[in-house]
Design a protein around this motif. Structure first.
Motif, PDB file in Angstrom:
ATOM      1  N   PHE A  28      27.206 -37.304 -31.486  1.00 54.99           N
ATOM      2  CA  PHE A  28      26.723 -36.829 -30.542  1.00 54.99           C
ATOM      3  C   PHE A  28      27.350 -37.660 -28.969  1.00 54.99           C
ATOM      4  O   PHE A  28      27.360 -38.761 -28.632  1.00 54.99           O
ATOM      5  N   LEU A  29      28.896 -37.203 -28.314  1.00 56.65           N
ATOM      6  CA  LEU A  29      29.594 -38.069 -27.305  1.00 56.65           C
ATOM      7  C   LEU A  29      28.956 -38.098 -25.826  1.00 56.65           C
ATOM      8  O   LEU A  29      28.526 -38.919 -25.029  1.00 56.65           O
ATOM      9  N   GLY A  30      28.909 -36.672 -25.589  1.00 54.13           N
ATOM     10  CA  GLY A  30      28.217 -36.317 -24.270  1.00 54.13           C
ATOM     11  C   GLY A  30      27.907 -35.468 -24.146  1.00 54.13           C
ATOM     12  O   GLY A  30      28.804 -34.117 -24.194  1.00 54.13           O
ATOM     13  N   TRP A  31      27.845 -34.836 -22.387  1.00 54.72           N
ATOM     14  CA  TRP A  31      28.161 -33.658 -22.423  1.00 54.72           C
ATOM     15  C   TRP A  31      29.346 -33.932 -21.163  1.00 54.72           C
ATOM     16  O   TRP A  31      29.229 -34.621 -20.478  1.00 54.72           O
ATOM     17  N   SER A  32      30.149 -32.529 -21.073  1.00 51.06           N
ATOM     18  CA  SER A  32      31.345 -32.299 -20.478  1.00 51.06           C
ATOM     19  C   SER A  32      31.776 -31.134 -20.083  1.00 51.06           C
ATOM     20  O   SER A  32      31.463 -30.604 -20.604  1.00 51.06           O
ATOM     21  N   ARG A  33      31.402 -30.945 -18.195  1.00 49.18           N
ATOM     22  CA  ARG A  33      32.187 -29.359 -17.935  1.00 49.18           C
ATOM     23  C   ARG A  33      30.778 -28.927 -18.414  1.00 49.18           C
ATOM     24  O   ARG A  33      31.409 -27.552 -18.475  1.00 49.18           O
ATOM     25  N   GLY A  34      29.718 -29.388 -18.505  1.00 49.70           N
ATOM     26  CA  GLY A  34      28.814 -27.948 -18.921  1.00 49.70           C
ATOM     27  C   GLY A  34      28.311 -27.708 -19.935  1.00 49.70           C
ATOM     28  O   GLY A  34      27.946 -26.691 -21.028  1.00 49.70           O
ATOM     29  N   GLY A  35      29.444 -28.585 -20.980  1.00 47.29           N
ATOM     30  CA  GLY A  35      29.099 -28.082 -22.459  1.00 47.29           C
ATOM     31  C   GLY A  35      29.191 -29.368 -23.514  1.00 47.29           C
ATOM     32  O   GLY A  35      28.426 -30.530 -22.825  1.00 47.29           O
ATOM     33  N   MET A  36      28.685 -29.106 -24.471  1.00 44.94           N
ATOM     34  CA  MET A  36      28.135 -30.545 -25.415  1.00 44.94           C
ATOM     35  C   MET A  36      29.938 -31.064 -26.229  1.00 44.94           C
ATOM     36  O   MET A  36      30.510 -30.326 -26.348  1.00 44.94           O
ATOM     37  N   LEU A  37      29.423 -32.871 -26.122  1.00 46.10           N
ATOM     38  CA  LEU A  37      30.945 -33.162 -26.345  1.00 46.10           C
ATOM     39  C   LEU A  37      30.477 -33.897 -27.848  1.00 46.10           C
ATOM     40  O   LEU A  37      30.044 -34.677 -27.689  1.00 46.10           O
ATOM     41  N   GLU A  38      31.471 -33.411 -28.984  1.00 44.27           N
ATOM     42  CA  GLU A  38      31.024 -34.393 -30.011  1.00 44.27           C
ATOM     43  C   GLU A  38      32.153 -34.289 -30.898  1.00 44.27           C
ATOM     44  O   GLU A  38      33.191 -33.916 -30.922  1.00 44.27           O
ATOM     45  N   MET A  39      32.356 -35.475 -31.580  1.00 48.63           N
ATOM     46  CA  MET A  39      32.820 -35.770 -32.801  1.00 48.63           C
ATOM     47  C   MET A  39      33.221 -36.692 -33.912  1.00 48.63           C
ATOM     48  O   MET A  39      32.153 -36.920 -34.220  1.00 48.63           O
ATOM     49  N   GLY A  40      34.010 -36.279 -34.867  1.00 47.13           N
ATOM     50  CA  GLY A  40      33.431 -36.605 -35.870  1.00 47.13           C
ATOM     51  C   GLY A  40      33.869 -38.719 -36.180  1.00 47.13           C
ATOM     52  O   GLY A  40      34.749 -38.403 -35.001  1.00 47.13           O
ATOM     53  N   ASP A  41      33.116 -39.308 -36.824  1.00 45.65           N
ATOM     54  CA  ASP A  41      33.640 -40.409 -36.768  1.00 45.65           C
ATOM     55  C   ASP A  41      35.305 -40.188 -36.921  1.00 45.65           C
ATOM     56  O   ASP A  41      36.041 -41.325 -36.282  1.00 45.65           O
ATOM     57  N   GLY A  42      35.972 -39.531 -38.202  1.00 42.65           N
ATOM     58  CA  GLY A  42      36.919 -39.501 -38.757  1.00 42.65           C
ATOM     59  C   GLY A  42      38.389 -38.785 -37.812  1.00 42.65           C
ATOM     60  O   GLY A  42      39.130 -39.017 -38.647  1.00 42.65           O
ATOM     61  N   GLN A  43      37.682 -38.278 -36.703  1.00 37.34           N
ATOM     62  CA  GLN A  43      39.120 -37.519 -36.430  1.00 37.34           C
ATOM     63  C   GLN A  43      39.327 -37.762 -34.796  1.00 37.34           C
ATOM     64  O   GLN A  43      38.618 -39.567 -34.856  1.00 37.34           O
ATOM     65  N   SER A  44      40.608 -37.032 -34.699  1.00 32.71           N
ATOM     66  CA  SER A  44      41.289 -37.746 -33.769  1.00 32.71           C
ATOM     67  C   SER A  44      40.728 -37.145 -32.075  1.00 32.71           C
ATOM     68  O   SER A  44      40.866 -38.044 -31.652  1.00 32.71           O
ATOM     69  N   ARG A  45      40.037 -36.341 -32.049  1.00 32.15           N
ATOM     70  CA  ARG A  45      39.770 -35.420 -30.958  1.00 32.15           C
ATOM     71  C   ARG A  45      38.278 -34.710 -31.165  1.00 32.15           C
ATOM     72  O   ARG A  45      38.288 -34.149 -32.081  1.00 32.15           O
ATOM     73  N   ALA A  46      37.666 -34.445 -29.680  1.00 39.19           N
ATOM     74  CA  ALA A  46      36.562 -34.045 -29.594  1.00 39.19           C
ATOM     75  C   ALA A  46      36.802 -32.589 -28.802  1.00 39.19           C
ATOM     76  O   ALA A  46      37.300 -32.279 -29.301  1.00 39.19           O
ATOM     77  N   ASN A  47      35.066 -32.552 -30.470  1.00 44.17           N
ATOM     78  CA  ASN A  47      35.333 -30.513 -29.751  1.00 44.17           C
ATOM     79  C   ASN A  47      34.240 -30.845 -28.277  1.00 44.17           C
ATOM     80  O   ASN A  47      33.369 -31.301 -28.632  1.00 44.17           O
ATOM     81  N   ARG A  48      34.346 -30.144 -27.324  1.00 46.46           N
ATOM     82  CA  ARG A  48      34.044 -29.351 -26.641  1.00 46.46           C
ATOM     83  C   ARG A  48      33.307 -28.239 -26.407  1.00 46.46           C
ATOM     84  O   ARG A  48      34.085 -27.364 -26.682  1.00 46.46           O
ATOM     85  N   HIS A  49      32.201 -27.228 -26.781  1.00 49.43           N
ATOM     86  CA  HIS A  49      31.900 -26.140 -27.046  1.00 49.43           C
ATOM     87  C   HIS A  49      30.623 -26.451 -25.793  1.00 49.43           C
ATOM     88  O   HIS A  49      29.408 -27.133 -25.775  1.00 49.43           O
ATOM     89  N   GLU A  50      29.943 -24.460 -26.202  1.00 47.31           N
ATOM     90  CA  GLU A  50      28.851 -23.995 -24.839  1.00 47.31           C
ATOM     91  C   GLU A  50      27.581 -25.059 -25.610  1.00 47.31           C
ATOM     92  O   GLU A  50      27.502 -25.523 -27.102  1.00 47.31           O
ATOM     93  N   ILE A  51      26.734 -25.523 -25.472  1.00 48.26           N
ATOM     94  CA  ILE A  51      25.162 -25.723 -26.178  1.00 48.26           C
ATOM     95  C   ILE A  51      24.727 -25.355 -26.524  1.00 48.26           C
ATOM     96  O   ILE A  51      24.281 -23.885 -26.427  1.00 48.26           O
ATOM     97  N   PRO A  52      24.279 -25.929 -27.723  1.00 51.16           N
ATOM     98  CA  PRO A  52      23.888 -25.177 -29.024  1.00 51.16           C
ATOM     99  C   PRO A  52      22.437 -24.210 -28.491  1.00 51.16           C
ATOM    100  O   PRO A  52      21.678 -25.164 -28.017  1.00 51.16           O
ATOM    101  N   ASP A  53      21.848 -23.374 -29.279  1.00 49.72           N
ATOM    102  CA  ASP A  53      20.564 -22.604 -28.915  1.00 49.72           C
ATOM    103  C   ASP A  53      19.793 -23.519 -29.660  1.00 49.72           C
ATOM    104  O   ASP A  53      18.652 -23.653 -29.867  1.00 49.72           O
TER     105      ASP A  53
END
Length: 162
Positions: free
Chosen positions: A73-98
């Motif tokens: 978990f990297l934090g919150w961005s524009r109302g969504g969750m920012l997360e990323m795998g340690d081996g990835q180069s780009r983070a993923n932003r998506h809706e806050i999961p239920d």
């Protein structure tokens, strides 16, 4: 006597609410997105949490496209969750999961156990999250360069600076 608990496999539909609760649940890591920190076959002990209880650097477990994902978990961005795998180069932003889980301990395939909730590990988790956010920003900036050669040169220069 130390007994090993077999991992709980999520139901085929991937509905986390059916098996994730306040009681710790073991989830087996599959794939390579969290390497080098997590390897395939490692198991994380996960408890149900609310999005408001997450801190930068925590390992979160959530459902994406019908699959159970363990990422940082990297934090919150524009109302969504920012997360990323340690081996990835780009983070993923998506809706806050239920339904979201938080990893509280790790059992490596070698048998080593690591308590992820230990207060001494908090600075390392935050540092890992900062490093991943920086990597995400670098690759996002490089993605806006139109040609491949300057993009590679830009990434090489930024890696030297950081």
């Amino acid at each position: 006597m130390n007994t090993k608990i077999p991992p709980v496999q999520p139901p085929p539909a991937g509905d986390l609410s059916l098996w994730l609760s306040e009681c710790p649940t073991l989830v087996t890591v599959r794939g390579h997105s969290m390497e080098p920190f997590l390897q395939g076959g490692d198991r994380v002990q996960v408890v149900l949490t609310t999005p408001g209880e997450l801190s930068s650097g925590d390992l979160v477990v959530f459902e994406r496209a019908g699959e159970v994902v363990v990422h940082r978990f990297l934090g919150w961005s524009r109302g969504g969750m920012l997360e990323m795998g340690d081996g990835q180069s780009r983070a993923n932003r998506h809706e806050i999961p239920d339904v979201v889980g938080k990893a509280v301990s790790l059992e490596r395939t070698s048998g080593e156990r690591i308590d992820l909730e230990e207060p001494a590990s908090a600075p390392a988790r935050r540092q890992a999250a900062r490093r991943l956010r920086r990597r995400h920003r670098i690759h996002a900036a490089a993605g806006r360069i139109p040609f491949d050669l300057p993009r590679r040169a830009f990434l090489k220069l930024l890696r030297r600076l950081l």
